[in-house]
Design a protein around this motif. Structure first.
Motif, PDB file in Angstrom:
ATOM      1  N   PHE A  60      -3.823   4.905  -3.819  1.00  0.00           N
ATOM      2  CA  PHE A  60      -3.965   3.570  -3.240  1.00  0.00           C
ATOM      3  C   PHE A  60      -2.881   2.630  -3.752  1.00  0.00           C
ATOM      4  N   ALA A  61      -2.602   2.698  -5.058  1.00  0.00           N
ATOM      5  CA  ALA A  61      -1.616   1.786  -5.642  1.00  0.00           C
ATOM      6  C   ALA A  61      -0.226   2.031  -5.066  1.00  0.00           C
ATOM      7  N   THR A  62       0.201   3.299  -5.054  1.00  0.00           N
ATOM      8  CA  THR A  62       1.545   3.597  -4.566  1.00  0.00           C
ATOM      9  C   THR A  62       1.647   3.462  -3.056  1.00  0.00           C
ATOM     10  N   LEU A  63       0.556   3.780  -2.348  1.00  0.00           N
ATOM     11  CA  LEU A  63       0.574   3.659  -0.892  1.00  0.00           C
ATOM     12  C   LEU A  63       0.700   2.190  -0.477  1.00  0.00           C
ATOM     13  N   VAL A  64      -0.136   1.339  -1.052  1.00  0.00           N
ATOM     14  CA  VAL A  64      -0.099  -0.081  -0.695  1.00  0.00           C
ATOM     15  C   VAL A  64       1.209  -0.708  -1.143  1.00  0.00           C
ATOM     16  N   LEU A  65       1.611  -0.426  -2.392  1.00  0.00           N
ATOM     17  CA  LEU A  65       2.877  -0.984  -2.869  1.00  0.00           C
ATOM     18  C   LEU A  65       4.043  -0.424  -2.071  1.00  0.00           C
ATOM     19  N   GLY A  66       3.958   0.864  -1.707  1.00  0.00           N
ATOM     20  CA  GLY A  66       5.032   1.471  -0.932  1.00  0.00           C
ATOM     21  C   GLY A  66       5.184   0.846   0.444  1.00  0.00           C
ATOM     22  N   VAL A 122      19.563   9.017  -3.016  1.00  0.00           N
ATOM     23  CA  VAL A 122      19.190  10.021  -2.016  1.00  0.00           C
ATOM     24  C   VAL A 122      17.946   9.574  -1.253  1.00  0.00           C
ATOM     25  N   VAL A 123      17.010   8.959  -1.956  1.00  0.00           N
ATOM     26  CA  VAL A 123      15.785   8.460  -1.336  1.00  0.00           C
ATOM     27  C   VAL A 123      15.640   6.980  -1.666  1.00  0.00           C
ATOM     28  N   SER A 124      14.957   6.260  -0.807  1.00  0.00           N
ATOM     29  CA  SER A 124      14.701   4.848  -1.058  1.00  0.00           C
ATOM     30  C   SER A 124      13.508   4.705  -1.992  1.00  0.00           C
ATOM     31  N   ARG A 125      13.298   3.507  -2.527  1.00  0.00           N
ATOM     32  CA  ARG A 125      12.137   3.288  -3.390  1.00  0.00           C
ATOM     33  C   ARG A 125      10.845   3.529  -2.612  1.00  0.00           C
ATOM     34  N   GLN A 126      10.841   3.200  -1.306  1.00  0.00           N
ATOM     35  CA  GLN A 126       9.654   3.428  -0.485  1.00  0.00           C
ATOM     36  C   GLN A 126       9.403   4.923  -0.315  1.00  0.00           C
ATOM     37  N   ASP A 127      10.460   5.694  -0.075  1.00  0.00           N
ATOM     38  CA  ASP A 127      10.318   7.154   0.053  1.00  0.00           C
ATOM     39  C   ASP A 127       9.795   7.761  -1.247  1.00  0.00           C
ATOM     40  N   ALA A 128      10.326   7.288  -2.359  1.00  0.00           N
ATOM     41  CA  ALA A 128       9.898   7.824  -3.661  1.00  0.00           C
ATOM     42  C   ALA A 128       8.419   7.547  -3.897  1.00  0.00           C
ATOM     43  N   LEU A 129       7.966   6.351  -3.556  1.00  0.00           N
ATOM     44  CA  LEU A 129       6.555   6.025  -3.704  1.00  0.00           C
ATOM     45  C   LEU A 129       5.685   6.880  -2.784  1.00  0.00           C
ATOM     46  N   MET A 130       6.174   7.172  -1.587  1.00  0.00           N
ATOM     47  CA  MET A 130       5.418   8.027  -0.673  1.00  0.00           C
ATOM     48  C   MET A 130       5.349   9.460  -1.191  1.00  0.00           C
ATOM     49  N   MET A 131       6.417   9.937  -1.815  1.00  0.00           N
ATOM     50  CA  MET A 131       6.395  11.268  -2.418  1.00  0.00           C
ATOM     51  C   MET A 131       5.330  11.344  -3.510  1.00  0.00           C
ATOM     52  N   THR A 188       2.741   9.476  -3.676  1.00  0.00           N
ATOM     53  CA  THR A 188       1.445   9.366  -3.006  1.00  0.00           C
ATOM     54  C   THR A 188       0.971  10.720  -2.487  1.00  0.00           C
ATOM     55  N   VAL A 189       1.869  11.464  -1.845  1.00  0.00           N
ATOM     56  CA  VAL A 189       1.500  12.783  -1.316  1.00  0.00           C
ATOM     57  C   VAL A 189       1.068  13.715  -2.451  1.00  0.00           C
ATOM     58  N   SER A 190       1.813  13.705  -3.548  1.00  0.00           N
ATOM     59  CA  SER A 190       1.457  14.571  -4.680  1.00  0.00           C
ATOM     60  C   SER A 190       0.119  14.144  -5.281  1.00  0.00           C
TER      61      SER A 190
END
Length: 454
Positions: free
Chosen positions: A175-181, A279-288, A290-292
Protein backbone atom coordinates in the motif's frame (compact mmCIF):
# COMPACT_ATOMS: atom_id res chain seq x y z
CA UNK A 1 0.52 -24.02 37.37
CA UNK A 2 3.25 -23.05 34.89
CA UNK A 3 2.20 -22.38 31.33
CA UNK A 4 3.77 -24.30 28.50
CA UNK A 5 5.63 -22.18 25.94
CA UNK A 6 2.44 -22.05 23.94
CA UNK A 7 -0.77 -22.86 25.63
CA UNK A 8 -2.69 -26.02 24.97
CA UNK A 9 -5.09 -26.57 22.12
CA UNK A 10 -7.95 -26.08 24.55
CA UNK A 11 -7.12 -22.38 24.83
CA UNK A 12 -7.94 -21.71 21.22
CA UNK A 13 -10.92 -19.43 20.76
CA UNK A 14 -14.16 -20.09 18.95
CA UNK A 15 -14.10 -20.03 15.16
CA UNK A 16 -15.69 -16.60 15.08
CA UNK A 17 -13.21 -15.21 17.62
CA UNK A 18 -10.35 -16.82 15.73
CA UNK A 19 -11.36 -15.33 12.38
CA UNK A 20 -11.85 -11.92 13.95
CA UNK A 21 -8.46 -12.12 15.68
CA UNK A 22 -6.67 -13.12 12.48
CA UNK A 23 -8.33 -10.40 10.40
CA UNK A 24 -7.78 -7.80 13.09
CA UNK A 25 -4.11 -8.72 13.49
CA UNK A 26 -3.54 -8.71 9.75
CA UNK A 27 -5.31 -5.43 8.99
CA UNK A 28 -4.04 -3.67 12.08
CA UNK A 29 -0.48 -4.69 11.33
CA UNK A 30 -0.98 -3.63 7.71
CA UNK A 31 -2.02 -0.15 8.79
CA UNK A 32 0.89 0.10 11.23
CA UNK A 33 3.43 -0.87 8.60
CA UNK A 34 1.83 1.24 5.92
CA UNK A 35 2.54 4.24 8.13
CA UNK A 36 5.99 3.10 9.20
CA UNK A 37 7.22 2.00 5.77
CA UNK A 38 5.76 5.03 4.06
CA UNK A 39 8.39 7.08 5.83
CA UNK A 40 11.08 4.65 4.67
CA UNK A 41 9.92 4.89 1.06
CA UNK A 42 9.88 8.69 1.27
CA UNK A 43 13.20 8.97 3.11
CA UNK A 44 15.33 8.52 0.02
CA UNK A 45 13.01 10.30 -2.43
CA UNK A 46 11.52 13.32 -0.66
CA UNK A 47 12.90 14.25 2.74
CA UNK A 48 16.48 15.12 1.70
CA UNK A 49 15.05 17.82 -0.57
CA UNK A 50 12.44 19.24 1.82
CA UNK A 51 13.65 18.96 5.39
CA UNK A 52 17.29 19.99 5.10
CA UNK A 53 18.99 23.19 3.87
CA UNK A 54 18.89 23.91 0.13
CA UNK A 55 22.20 23.21 -1.55
CA UNK A 56 23.18 20.44 0.89
CA UNK A 57 25.15 17.60 -0.68
CA UNK A 58 22.56 15.01 -1.86
CA UNK A 59 24.48 12.10 -0.31
CA UNK A 60 24.63 13.90 3.03
CA UNK A 61 20.92 14.76 2.87
CA UNK A 62 20.02 11.16 2.13
CA UNK A 63 22.29 9.92 4.93
CA UNK A 64 20.66 12.31 7.42
CA UNK A 65 17.22 11.06 6.34
CA UNK A 66 18.41 7.52 7.01
CA UNK A 67 19.72 8.59 10.43
CA UNK A 68 16.23 9.85 11.29
CA UNK A 69 14.89 6.56 9.94
CA UNK A 70 17.26 4.76 12.32
CA UNK A 71 15.91 6.83 15.23
CA UNK A 72 12.55 5.17 14.70
CA UNK A 73 14.14 1.75 14.83
CA UNK A 74 16.16 2.59 17.95
CA UNK A 75 12.96 3.59 19.77
CA UNK A 76 11.22 0.35 18.81
CA UNK A 77 12.78 -1.82 21.57
CA UNK A 78 11.75 0.83 24.11
CA UNK A 79 8.20 0.67 22.78
CA UNK A 80 8.37 -3.11 22.85
CA UNK A 81 9.37 -3.14 26.52
CA UNK A 82 6.79 -0.48 27.42
CA UNK A 83 3.81 -2.03 25.67
CA UNK A 84 5.04 -5.54 26.42
CA UNK A 85 5.06 -4.72 30.14
CA UNK A 86 1.41 -3.67 30.16
CA UNK A 87 0.42 -6.26 27.56
CA UNK A 88 1.74 -9.06 29.80
CA UNK A 89 0.02 -7.58 32.85
CA UNK A 90 -3.32 -6.34 31.52
CA UNK A 91 -3.84 -8.01 28.15
CA UNK A 92 -2.98 -7.67 24.45
CA UNK A 93 -6.15 -5.99 23.16
CA UNK A 94 -5.92 -2.55 24.80
CA UNK A 95 -2.25 -2.14 23.96
CA UNK A 96 -2.90 -2.83 20.29
CA UNK A 97 -5.65 -0.21 20.23
CA UNK A 98 -3.25 2.40 21.64
CA UNK A 99 -0.36 1.57 19.26
CA UNK A 100 -2.59 1.85 16.22
CA UNK A 101 -3.97 5.22 17.29
CA UNK A 102 -0.44 6.54 17.90
CA UNK A 103 0.69 5.46 14.45
CA UNK A 104 -2.23 7.15 12.75
CA UNK A 105 -1.74 10.46 14.55
CA UNK A 106 1.98 10.54 13.70
CA UNK A 107 1.43 9.71 10.04
CA UNK A 108 -1.12 12.50 9.60
CA UNK A 109 1.21 14.90 11.43
CA UNK A 110 4.03 14.09 8.99
CA UNK A 111 1.69 14.71 6.08
CA UNK A 112 0.92 18.19 7.44
CA UNK A 113 4.47 19.15 8.40
CA UNK A 114 6.01 22.43 7.18
CA UNK A 115 9.36 22.13 5.39
CA UNK A 116 12.82 23.47 6.22
CA UNK A 117 12.18 26.46 4.01
CA UNK A 118 9.22 27.42 6.24
CA UNK A 119 10.40 26.71 9.81
CA UNK A 120 14.13 26.07 9.41
CA UNK A 121 15.97 23.65 11.69
CA UNK A 122 12.72 22.90 13.56
CA UNK A 123 11.59 20.81 10.56
CA UNK A 124 14.12 17.96 10.88
CA UNK A 125 13.89 18.12 14.69
CA UNK A 126 10.10 17.64 14.60
CA UNK A 127 10.59 14.85 12.07
CA UNK A 128 12.92 13.09 14.52
CA UNK A 129 10.38 13.43 17.34
CA UNK A 130 7.55 12.05 15.21
CA UNK A 131 9.72 9.21 13.99
CA UNK A 132 10.62 8.25 17.58
CA UNK A 133 6.94 8.20 18.59
CA UNK A 134 6.22 6.12 15.50
CA UNK A 135 8.94 3.67 16.51
CA UNK A 136 7.51 3.34 20.02
CA UNK A 137 4.14 2.39 18.57
CA UNK A 138 5.54 -0.16 16.12
CA UNK A 139 7.66 -1.60 18.94
CA UNK A 140 4.49 -2.63 20.72
CA UNK A 141 2.51 -3.54 17.61
CA UNK A 142 4.45 -6.40 16.02
CA UNK A 143 4.50 -8.73 19.01
CA UNK A 144 0.95 -7.90 20.09
CA UNK A 145 -0.56 -8.52 16.66
CA UNK A 146 1.45 -11.71 16.19
CA UNK A 147 0.45 -13.07 19.58
CA UNK A 148 -3.22 -12.20 19.16
CA UNK A 149 -3.21 -14.33 16.02
CA UNK A 150 -1.08 -17.19 17.37
CA UNK A 151 -2.86 -17.43 20.73
CA UNK A 152 -6.32 -17.72 19.16
CA UNK A 153 -5.63 -20.95 17.23
CA UNK A 154 -4.72 -24.55 17.93
CA UNK A 155 -1.08 -25.49 18.40
CA UNK A 156 -0.72 -27.29 15.08
CA UNK A 157 -1.54 -24.06 13.21
CA UNK A 158 0.52 -21.63 15.29
CA UNK A 159 3.13 -20.96 12.62
CA UNK A 160 0.62 -20.18 9.89
CA UNK A 161 -1.58 -18.08 12.20
CA UNK A 162 1.35 -16.00 13.45
CA UNK A 163 2.44 -15.41 9.87
CA UNK A 164 -0.93 -13.82 9.07
CA UNK A 165 0.02 -10.91 11.29
CA UNK A 166 3.58 -10.95 9.96
CA UNK A 167 2.28 -10.50 6.40
CA UNK A 168 0.96 -7.13 7.51
CA UNK A 169 4.52 -5.91 6.92
CA UNK A 170 4.66 -6.59 3.16
CA UNK A 171 0.98 -5.71 2.78
CA UNK A 172 1.63 -2.34 4.36
CA UNK A 173 4.64 -2.01 2.09
CA UNK A 174 2.44 -2.74 -0.94
CA UNK A 175 0.00 0.00 0.00
CA UNK A 176 2.77 2.44 0.92
CA UNK A 177 4.81 1.98 -2.25
CA UNK A 178 1.75 1.69 -4.49
CA UNK A 179 0.16 4.92 -3.25
CA UNK A 180 3.46 6.79 -3.11
CA UNK A 181 4.40 5.38 -6.51
CA UNK A 182 1.19 6.71 -8.06
CA UNK A 183 1.95 10.21 -6.83
CA UNK A 184 5.65 9.86 -7.70
CA UNK A 185 4.59 10.02 -11.34
CA UNK A 186 3.64 13.68 -10.90
CA UNK A 187 6.03 16.38 -12.12
CA UNK A 188 8.73 17.08 -9.52
CA UNK A 189 7.26 20.43 -8.51
CA UNK A 190 3.83 18.98 -7.75
CA UNK A 191 5.18 15.81 -6.16
CA UNK A 192 7.49 17.71 -3.79
CA UNK A 193 4.88 20.38 -3.03
CA UNK A 194 1.84 18.26 -2.18
CA UNK A 195 1.93 14.86 -3.92
CA UNK A 196 4.06 13.11 -1.29
CA UNK A 197 1.76 14.34 1.51
CA UNK A 198 -1.42 12.62 0.32
CA UNK A 199 -0.32 9.04 1.13
CA UNK A 200 0.44 10.09 4.71
CA UNK A 201 -2.94 11.80 5.10
CA UNK A 202 -4.79 8.81 3.63
CA UNK A 203 -3.58 6.87 6.65
CA UNK A 204 -6.42 8.39 8.70
CA UNK A 205 -9.01 6.33 6.80
CA UNK A 206 -7.09 3.09 7.30
CA UNK A 207 -6.61 3.80 10.99
CA UNK A 208 -10.35 4.27 11.59
CA UNK A 209 -11.03 0.86 10.02
CA UNK A 210 -8.23 -0.73 12.01
CA UNK A 211 -9.41 0.76 15.31
CA UNK A 212 -12.92 -0.60 14.74
CA UNK A 213 -11.55 -4.10 14.18
CA UNK A 214 -9.30 -3.86 17.21
CA UNK A 215 -12.28 -2.81 19.34
CA UNK A 216 -14.32 -5.85 18.26
CA UNK A 217 -11.66 -8.51 18.79
CA UNK A 218 -11.69 -10.63 21.96
CA UNK A 219 -8.77 -10.93 24.36
CA UNK A 220 -6.22 -13.71 23.79
CA UNK A 221 -7.44 -17.07 25.21
CA UNK A 222 -3.89 -17.90 26.33
CA UNK A 223 -3.68 -14.67 28.31
CA UNK A 224 -7.12 -15.22 29.83
CA UNK A 225 -6.10 -18.69 30.93
CA UNK A 226 -2.87 -17.40 32.49
CA UNK A 227 -4.79 -14.65 34.26
CA UNK A 228 -7.30 -17.15 35.63
CA UNK A 229 -4.40 -19.22 36.94
CA UNK A 230 -3.02 -16.18 38.79
CA UNK A 231 0.16 -16.00 36.69
CA UNK A 232 -0.14 -12.37 35.54
CA UNK A 233 0.00 -9.00 37.36
CA UNK A 234 3.07 -10.24 39.24
CA UNK A 235 6.63 -8.97 39.01
CA UNK A 236 8.22 -7.05 36.16
CA UNK A 237 8.07 -8.89 32.79
CA UNK A 238 11.32 -7.47 31.39
CA UNK A 239 13.22 -8.58 34.52
CA UNK A 240 11.75 -12.06 34.24
CA UNK A 241 12.65 -12.25 30.55
CA UNK A 242 16.28 -11.27 31.14
CA UNK A 243 16.65 -13.63 34.10
CA UNK A 244 14.63 -16.60 32.87
CA UNK A 245 15.22 -16.56 29.11
CA UNK A 246 18.61 -14.89 28.43
CA UNK A 247 19.65 -17.32 25.67
CA UNK A 248 16.19 -17.36 24.12
CA UNK A 249 16.24 -13.57 23.93
CA UNK A 250 19.77 -13.54 22.49
CA UNK A 251 19.13 -16.21 19.87
CA UNK A 252 15.80 -14.64 18.92
CA UNK A 253 17.38 -11.23 18.41
CA UNK A 254 20.21 -12.55 16.25
CA UNK A 255 17.88 -14.81 14.25
CA UNK A 256 15.74 -11.93 12.97
CA UNK A 257 18.51 -9.42 12.17
CA UNK A 258 19.59 -10.97 8.85
CA UNK A 259 16.15 -11.35 7.25
CA UNK A 260 15.13 -7.87 8.40
CA UNK A 261 18.28 -6.39 6.87
CA UNK A 262 17.22 -7.66 3.45
CA UNK A 263 13.66 -6.41 3.89
CA UNK A 264 14.78 -2.87 4.75
CA UNK A 265 17.51 -2.88 2.10
CA UNK A 266 15.00 -3.48 -0.68
CA UNK A 267 12.26 -1.27 0.75
CA UNK A 268 14.42 1.78 1.51
CA UNK A 269 17.87 1.70 -0.11
CA UNK A 270 17.29 -0.20 -3.36
CA UNK A 271 14.57 2.06 -4.79
CA UNK A 272 16.63 5.28 -4.96
CA UNK A 273 19.71 3.21 -5.90
CA UNK A 274 18.20 1.74 -9.06
CA UNK A 275 16.41 4.98 -9.91
CA UNK A 276 19.75 6.82 -9.81
CA UNK A 277 21.15 4.47 -12.46
CA UNK A 278 18.80 6.00 -15.02
CA UNK A 279 17.47 2.69 -16.34
CA UNK A 280 14.18 2.89 -14.43
CA UNK A 281 12.28 5.85 -13.03
CA UNK A 282 11.55 6.25 -9.32
CA UNK A 283 7.93 5.30 -10.11
CA UNK A 284 9.03 2.12 -11.90
CA UNK A 285 11.31 1.20 -9.01
CA UNK A 286 8.47 1.62 -6.52
CA UNK A 287 6.22 -0.54 -8.69
CA UNK A 288 8.90 -3.25 -8.80
CA UNK A 289 9.03 -3.20 -5.02
CA UNK A 290 5.24 -3.35 -4.92
CA UNK A 291 5.08 -6.44 -7.16
CA UNK A 292 7.69 -8.23 -5.05
CA UNK A 293 5.80 -7.29 -1.87
CA UNK A 294 2.56 -8.75 -3.29
CA UNK A 295 4.36 -12.06 -3.82
CA UNK A 296 5.88 -11.64 -0.37
CA UNK A 297 2.39 -11.66 1.17
CA UNK A 298 1.88 -15.23 -0.04
CA UNK A 299 5.45 -16.42 0.47
CA UNK A 300 5.54 -15.67 4.20
CA UNK A 301 2.52 -17.87 5.10
CA UNK A 302 3.84 -20.59 2.79
CA UNK A 303 7.13 -20.89 4.66
CA UNK A 304 5.28 -20.61 7.97
CA UNK A 305 3.00 -23.46 6.87
CA UNK A 306 6.08 -25.52 6.08
CA UNK A 307 7.33 -24.85 9.61
CA UNK A 308 4.05 -26.22 10.99
CA UNK A 309 4.71 -29.41 9.02
CA UNK A 310 8.46 -29.86 9.44
CA UNK A 311 9.48 -27.62 12.34
CA UNK A 312 10.77 -24.07 12.75
CA UNK A 313 14.47 -24.91 12.74
CA UNK A 314 14.63 -27.01 9.53
CA UNK A 315 12.70 -24.43 7.50
CA UNK A 316 14.67 -21.45 8.82
CA UNK A 317 18.03 -23.18 8.34
CA UNK A 318 17.06 -24.07 4.78
CA UNK A 319 16.07 -20.43 4.29
CA UNK A 320 19.49 -19.32 5.50
CA UNK A 321 21.15 -21.57 2.92
CA UNK A 322 18.90 -20.17 0.18
CA UNK A 323 19.81 -16.64 1.26
CA UNK A 324 23.54 -17.25 1.00
CA UNK A 325 23.25 -18.93 -2.41
CA UNK A 326 21.04 -16.25 -4.00
CA UNK A 327 22.34 -12.95 -2.60
CA UNK A 328 25.12 -12.43 -5.20
CA UNK A 329 22.82 -13.33 -8.14
CA UNK A 330 20.27 -10.86 -6.71
CA UNK A 331 22.78 -8.01 -6.77
CA UNK A 332 23.92 -9.02 -10.25
CA UNK A 333 20.34 -8.64 -11.43
CA UNK A 334 20.02 -5.32 -9.61
CA UNK A 335 23.11 -4.01 -11.43
CA UNK A 336 22.23 -5.50 -14.83
CA UNK A 337 20.94 -2.29 -16.40
CA UNK A 338 17.96 -4.24 -17.77
CA UNK A 339 14.43 -3.29 -16.69
CA UNK A 340 13.09 -6.82 -16.34
CA UNK A 341 16.19 -8.21 -14.65
CA UNK A 342 16.08 -5.42 -12.09
CA UNK A 343 12.43 -6.29 -11.43
CA UNK A 344 13.47 -9.93 -11.01
CA UNK A 345 16.06 -8.87 -8.42
CA UNK A 346 13.30 -7.53 -6.16
CA UNK A 347 11.40 -10.81 -6.54
CA UNK A 348 14.46 -12.88 -5.66
CA UNK A 349 15.17 -10.65 -2.68
CA UNK A 350 11.76 -10.42 -0.99
CA UNK A 351 9.55 -13.50 -1.52
CA UNK A 352 12.48 -15.92 -1.81
CA UNK A 353 15.55 -14.77 0.16
CA UNK A 354 13.78 -12.81 2.89
CA UNK A 355 10.59 -14.86 3.30
CA UNK A 356 12.31 -18.26 3.38
CA UNK A 357 13.84 -17.50 6.77
CA UNK A 358 11.36 -14.88 7.95
CA UNK A 359 8.10 -16.78 7.39
CA UNK A 360 8.25 -18.91 10.59
CA UNK A 361 9.66 -16.09 12.73
CA UNK A 362 6.40 -15.24 14.54
CA UNK A 363 5.91 -18.73 15.96
CA UNK A 364 9.67 -19.22 16.41
CA UNK A 365 9.84 -16.25 18.78
CA UNK A 366 6.48 -16.78 20.50
CA UNK A 367 7.29 -20.35 21.43
CA UNK A 368 10.41 -19.25 23.33
CA UNK A 369 8.44 -17.58 26.14
CA UNK A 370 5.61 -18.46 28.53
CA UNK A 371 2.30 -16.61 28.26
CA UNK A 372 2.85 -14.17 31.12
CA UNK A 373 6.22 -13.07 29.66
CA UNK A 374 5.55 -13.55 25.96
CA UNK A 375 4.55 -10.04 24.86
CA UNK A 376 7.67 -8.56 26.45
CA UNK A 377 9.97 -11.35 25.29
CA UNK A 378 8.81 -11.31 21.67
CA UNK A 379 8.79 -7.50 21.54
CA UNK A 380 12.30 -7.22 22.95
CA UNK A 381 13.89 -9.85 20.72
CA UNK A 382 12.21 -8.79 17.50
CA UNK A 383 12.74 -5.07 17.98
CA UNK A 384 16.39 -5.40 18.98
CA UNK A 385 16.86 -7.52 15.87
CA UNK A 386 15.11 -4.78 13.89
CA UNK A 387 17.62 -2.20 15.09
CA UNK A 388 20.59 -4.40 14.19
CA UNK A 389 19.20 -5.54 10.86
CA UNK A 390 16.59 -3.22 9.37
CA UNK A 391 17.43 0.01 11.20
CA UNK A 392 21.03 0.11 10.06
CA UNK A 393 20.46 -1.36 6.58
CA UNK A 394 20.33 1.83 4.46
CA UNK A 395 23.21 3.46 6.37
CA UNK A 396 25.36 0.32 6.17
CA UNK A 397 24.60 -0.08 2.47
CA UNK A 398 25.57 3.54 1.78
CA UNK A 399 28.78 3.16 3.77
CA UNK A 400 29.74 -0.21 2.24
CA UNK A 401 29.15 1.12 -1.28
CA UNK A 402 31.73 3.85 -0.63
CA UNK A 403 34.54 1.66 0.70
CA UNK A 404 37.85 2.19 -1.14
CA UNK A 405 38.08 -1.49 -2.16
CA UNK A 406 35.63 -0.80 -5.00
CA UNK A 407 33.44 -3.76 -4.05
CA UNK A 408 30.26 -1.66 -3.96
CA UNK A 409 27.26 -4.03 -3.85
CA UNK A 410 29.55 -7.01 -3.29
CA UNK A 411 30.44 -5.48 0.06
CA UNK A 412 26.75 -5.38 0.95
CA UNK A 413 26.33 -9.01 -0.10
CA UNK A 414 29.19 -10.17 2.12
CA UNK A 415 27.84 -8.18 5.06
CA UNK A 416 24.43 -9.81 4.56
CA UNK A 417 26.04 -13.26 4.46
CA UNK A 418 27.69 -12.57 7.84
CA UNK A 419 24.32 -11.57 9.32
CA UNK A 420 22.67 -14.69 7.89
CA UNK A 421 25.43 -16.94 9.20
CA UNK A 422 24.91 -15.52 12.70
CA UNK A 423 21.15 -15.95 12.31
CA UNK A 424 21.55 -19.57 11.18
CA UNK A 425 23.82 -20.35 14.14
CA UNK A 426 21.25 -18.84 16.51
CA UNK A 427 18.49 -20.97 15.02
CA UNK A 428 20.68 -24.09 15.14
CA UNK A 429 21.41 -23.52 18.84
CA UNK A 430 17.73 -22.96 19.63
CA UNK A 431 15.45 -25.80 20.67
CA UNK A 432 12.74 -26.97 18.30
CA UNK A 433 9.44 -25.83 19.83
CA UNK A 434 6.86 -26.73 17.18
CA UNK A 435 5.44 -29.72 19.08
CA UNK A 436 6.26 -28.66 22.62
CA UNK A 437 2.85 -27.23 23.42
CA UNK A 438 1.11 -30.24 21.94
CA UNK A 439 3.16 -32.62 24.09
CA UNK A 440 2.46 -30.53 27.19
CA UNK A 441 -1.26 -30.46 26.45
CA UNK A 442 -1.34 -34.23 25.91
CA UNK A 443 0.50 -34.86 29.18
CA UNK A 444 -1.85 -32.56 31.06
CA UNK A 445 -4.92 -34.28 29.64
CA UNK A 446 -3.50 -37.69 30.59
CA UNK A 447 -2.96 -36.52 34.17
CA UNK A 448 -6.52 -35.16 34.34
CA UNK A 449 -7.95 -38.41 32.93
CA UNK A 450 -5.99 -40.50 35.43
CA UNK A 451 -7.16 -38.28 38.28
CA UNK A 452 -10.78 -38.59 37.11
CA UNK A 453 -10.55 -42.37 37.00
CA UNK A 454 -9.43 -42.64 40.62
Amino acid sequence: MTQSPLAADSTAGTKKDTRRALVSSFLGSTVEYYDFLLYGAAAGLVFPKLFFPAGMDPVLGTSLSFVILLAGYVSRPVGGILFGHFGDKFGRKNMLFITLMMMGIVSVAIGLMPTYQTIGIAAPLILVLLRVIQGLAVGGEWAGATLMAAEHVKEKNRGFAASIAVTGGPTGSVFATLVLGLFAGLPDTQFLTWGWRVPFLLSATLVIIGLYLRYKVTESPDFERARAAGEVHTGVPIVRVLKKYPLSALFGTLAVAGPLFMQALLAIWAVPYVAAQGVVSRQDALMMLTVSSVLHIFAIPFFAWLSDKFGRRPVMLAGAAVSVVLVFPMFALLNSGNFWLIALAFIVGNPIIQASMYGPIGAFLAEKFETQDRYTGVSLTFQLGSVIGAGTAPLMATMLMGLPNGGKTSNIAWYFIVLIAIAALSVFLSKETRSKAHRAATAEREVQEQAASL
